[in-house]
Design an enzyme around this catalytic site. Structure first.
Site: not given
Ligand SMILES: Cc1cc2nc3c(=O)[nH]c(=O)nc-3n(C[C@H](O)[C@H](O)[C@H](O)COP(=O)(O)OP(=O)(O)OC[C@H]3O[C@@H](n4cnc5c(N)ncnc54)[C@H](O)[C@@H]3O)c2cc1C
Length: 395
Positions: A129-132, A247, A379
């Site tokens: 899944q290429g989202y992040s 998911e 969150e």
């Molecule tokens: C083990 C693992 C597997 C993953 N696999 C995939 C994958 O296969 N494909 C994919 O696309 N992604 C994947 N991810 C990515 C995952 O979806 C993101 O890490 C997640 O959505 C958080 O984004 P970020 O890491 O950029 O953190 P950020 O969005 O930068 O968040 C940083 C902090 O700020 C808080 N925060 C952010 N916005 C808000 C808000 N509006 N209100 C309150 N708090 C907030 C967050 O809760 C967090 O504590 C994976 C992540 C992990 C850890």
């Protein structure tokens, strides 16, 4: 409220139990993460093929698309029995079977269904899944990977991160920006990308439990045929949300957590080693274990709520967020209780002859940190429950 199996579910449960007894290999004790995917690969693949032949690799998919057409409750029963009997589950297929496949069934064309679903159903094609992206996680709609139309293709440039299973995947579901001038949710398109396409580079990332599950993926002028757009151009956000709902609704894991608590109880009852915290030395551990068992039962109720919505043909939304949030935070509490019970031995990882349960708790303690991040952070789930579930204003 009657939470027992109804007549057809009870018959199905017996059928699953008989099948598992006759055909399934045993899961490796204490094995998790990458090892759970790769240990006994050939043996497990044979087992997954048997599940696929039976139609039980995607039991709740409609029969017209190759599923078994069973209800979500039957799928829940199947998952429960697989977990209860500790047999290997095709976790490497989860993004295809649990997320991409259901999204293609809802939003894809007949041609896309014919092209992409059979490989998933055969238990062969791994998807990712290429989202992040490095600058877009919780605020996913700010993603910057670009797709520009060029003849019959789109040309993709950009980077994805944390892409689970990209190193094993044949195909990816990808979100890319196709209209940079539109409001951010409206200029995104949902693609299927062949991971063998020229210009795709996968770089491994190790997690803090020292296993290789996720990756960085780079796109350098990657050509994707227009037939690989799911839904309409610039309306990918809506298909993307369908995938996320599927998911977060992934069900059947509470049995595994119950087994983890039971394993800890067994250990705490039996262990008298001087270096280990036992119930006698630390009576408060009884309360911790009691709390964990109550929480596991609560989690099961939340799972029932989600599965009963699915059973009525509805896609759970804030209910799935509630379950995801509760289960993942509970998993961390179980891992912490494990560390309290195992004492210093809890820090020993796999491979150490002194590690209880082959280092499983040490691994879970480290890995469980990510549970409350992947699939949307706690969150973000709380925001969804507050807004969509409780009707509170946006923050
Ligand atoms: C083990 C693992 C597997 C993953 N696999 C995939 C994958 O296969 N494909 C994919 O696309 N992604 C994947 N991810 C990515 C995952 O979806 C993101 O890490 C997640 O959505 C958080 O984004 P970020 O890491 O950029 O953190 P950020 O969005 O930068 O968040 C940083 C902090 O700020 C808080 N925060 C952010 N916005 C808000 C808000 N509006 N209100 C309150 N708090 C907030 C967050 O809760 C967090 O504590 C994976 C992540 C992990 C850890």
């Amino acid at each position: 409220m009657n939470l027992n199996d109804n007549e057809t579910e009870a018959v199905f449960r017996t059928e699953v139990q008989t099948f598992i007894k006759a055909e399934a290999p045993k899961a490796e004790k204490g094995v998790g993460g990458e090892e759970a995917l790769t240990a006994n690969w050939e043996r497990n693949q044979q087992w997954f093929r048997k599940l696929a032949d039976k139609g039980w690799i995607a039991p709740a998919w409609p029969t017209e698309y190759g599923g078994a057409g069973l209800s979500s409750m039957h799928q829940f029963v199947l998952n429960e029995e697989l977990a209860l009997n500790r047999v290997p589950r095709p976790l490497h297929l989860i993004i295809g079977l649990g997320m991409a496949g259901p999204t293609i069934i809802v939003h894809g064309t007949e041609e896309q269904k014919k092209e992409h679903l059979p490989g998933m159903l055969a238990g062969e094609d791994v998807w990712c899944q290429g989202y992040s992206e490095p600058g877009s996680g919780s605020d996913l709609a700010s993603l910057q990977t670009k797709a520009v139309r060029d003849g019959d293709d789109y040309v993709i440039n950009g980077q994805k991160i944390w892409t689970t299973l990209a190193h094993m995947a044949k195909k990816m579901i990808l979100l890319a920006r196709t209209d940079p001038d539109a409001p951010k949710h409206k200029g995104i398109t949902y693609f299927i990308v062949d991971m063998k396409s020229p210009g795709v580079t996968v770089q491994p990332l190790m997690n803090m439990a020292d296993t290789h599950e996720f990756n960085e993926v780079y796109f350098d002028n990657v050509r994707v045929p227009k037939e690989n757009v799911i839904g309409e151009e610039n309306r990918g956000w809506y298909s993307a949300m369908t995938t996320l709902d599927f998911e977060r609704s992934a069900i059947g894991s509470t049995i595994g957590m119950k087994q983890s608590v039971e394993t800890l109880i067994e250990y705490a009852r039996g262990h008298t080693d001087d270096h280990t915290s036992t119930l006698d030395k630390n009576p408060m551990l009884r309360y911790e274990l009691a709390d964990r068992m109550i929480e596991v039962e609560m989690a099961r109720m939340l799972s029932y709520r989600v599965v009963s919505l699915q059973n009525r043909g509805l896609i759970p939304n804030y209910e799935a967020s509630m379950m995801k949030l509760y289960n993942t935070e509970m998993n961390q509490r179980i891992a912490r209780t494990g560390q309290h019970i195992l004492g210093l031995y809890g820090q020993l990882g796999r491979g150490s002859p002194l590690a209880p349960n082959n280092g499983r708790n040490c691994y879970t303690y480290l890995r469980s940190v990510a549970y409350t991040i992947e699939g949307g952070t706690s969150e973000v789930q709380r925001n969804i429950v507050a807004q969509r579930g409780l009707g509170l204003p946006r923050d």
